[in-house]
Design an enzyme around this catalytic site. Structure first.
Site, PDB file in Angstrom:
ATOM      1  N   ARG A 243      -1.025   2.098  -4.311  1.00 14.23           N
ATOM      2  CA  ARG A 243       0.161   2.171  -3.443  1.00 14.23           C
ATOM      3  C   ARG A 243       0.581   0.805  -2.922  1.00 14.23           C
ATOM      4  O   ARG A 243       1.737   0.606  -2.541  1.00 14.23           O
ATOM      5  CB  ARG A 243      -0.068   3.180  -2.304  1.00 14.23           C
ATOM      6  CG  ARG A 243      -0.063   4.630  -2.793  1.00 14.23           C
ATOM      7  CD  ARG A 243      -0.190   5.614  -1.654  1.00 14.23           C
ATOM      8  NE  ARG A 243      -1.462   5.559  -0.991  1.00 14.23           N
ATOM      9  CZ  ARG A 243      -2.559   6.229  -1.382  1.00 14.23           C
ATOM     10  NH1 ARG A 243      -2.516   7.013  -2.422  1.00 14.23           N
ATOM     11  NH2 ARG A 243      -3.688   6.113  -0.717  1.00 14.23           N
TER      12      ARG A 243
ATOM     13  N   GLU B 233     -12.796   4.513   3.000  1.00 14.14           N
ATOM     14  CA  GLU B 233     -12.959   5.622   3.951  1.00 14.14           C
ATOM     15  C   GLU B 233     -13.456   6.842   3.179  1.00 14.14           C
ATOM     16  O   GLU B 233     -14.179   7.668   3.696  1.00 14.14           O
ATOM     17  CB  GLU B 233     -11.602   5.914   4.623  1.00 14.14           C
ATOM     18  CG  GLU B 233     -11.705   6.667   5.927  1.00 14.14           C
ATOM     19  CD  GLU B 233     -10.346   7.138   6.436  1.00 14.14           C
ATOM     20  OE1 GLU B 233      -9.310   6.873   5.803  1.00 14.14           O
ATOM     21  OE2 GLU B 233     -10.347   7.819   7.478  1.00 14.14           O
TER      22      GLU B 233
END
Ligand code: AMP
Length: 183
Positions: free
Chosen positions: A71, A108
């Site tokens: 992204r 994460e």
């Protein structure tokens, strides 16, 4: 040709945060995934976001943009084009042809590796690292490691979104850290 960053009119600013949706438990249980696709689907909102990020990158004195797969490519390419700067993709392992340098990092959710092509960054490059979202900062740090391996310097770290509670910015110490939307 006018290469100045487009200025935006504060009186008709779109509330970008309100367009970001939060998807619980994606891609893994416990992750609150921030979905930026509604911003991409809104040309005025996307343009406003790229204006703001481009201003920040310009102020850092960057002369090259590195976008982080995947992204980070969306924002990085648009910023590089807006500022007439070269764009270099930092890709996941095994995606770039030719000789590369590689750095591992933990996310994460899960672990990953990033690579840069040898020769893509030169010692006179001041690099803006661009990604969609700052969480723990591990991805941006891996990119910084690669840029340094190739002899470049970092001008700053630039994100559309920052997850403030994760304090990722405290790990990013070699340039300015900027984010447009804070959650
Ligand atoms: P980090 O390395 O922990 O700063 O994670 C940032 C990278 O992971 C970015 O490339 C994001 O696209 C992705 N990411 C991490 N957490 C999220 C989240 N909650 N929502 C969307 N993307 C995320």
């Amino acid at each position: 040709m006018n290469l100045a960053v487009q200025s935006f009119n504060p009186t008709c600013m779109i509330n970008l945060e309100s367009l970001v949706t939060t998807i619980p438990d994606f891609p893994k249980p416990g992750i609150q995934f921030k979905d930026i696709t509604p911003i991409l689907a809104n040309p005025q909102a996307f343009s406003q976001l790229i204006d703001q990020m481009s201003q920040q990158v310009k102020l850092s004195g960057a002369n090259l943009v590195v976008g982080l797969e995947s992204r980070g490519f969306i924002f990085g390419v648009a910023i590089a084009e807006r500022l007439a700067l070269p764009f270099v993709p930092a890709r996941k392992a095994g995606k770039l042809p030719g000789a590369t340098v590689k750095a591992d990092y933990s996310l994460e959710y899960g672990t990953q590796s990033l690579e840069l092509q040898i020769g893509s960054i030169k010692p006179d490059n001041k690099v803006a690292i661009v990604d969609d979202l700052l969480a723990t900062g591990g991805t941006a740090l891996a990119a910084e490691k690669l840029i340094k391996m190739l002899g470049g310097k970092v001008s700053g770290y630039f994100f559309a979104i920052e997850l403030v509670a994760l304090e990722g910015r405290k790990h990013l110490t070699n340039g300015i850290t900027e984010s447009v939307m804070k959650f």
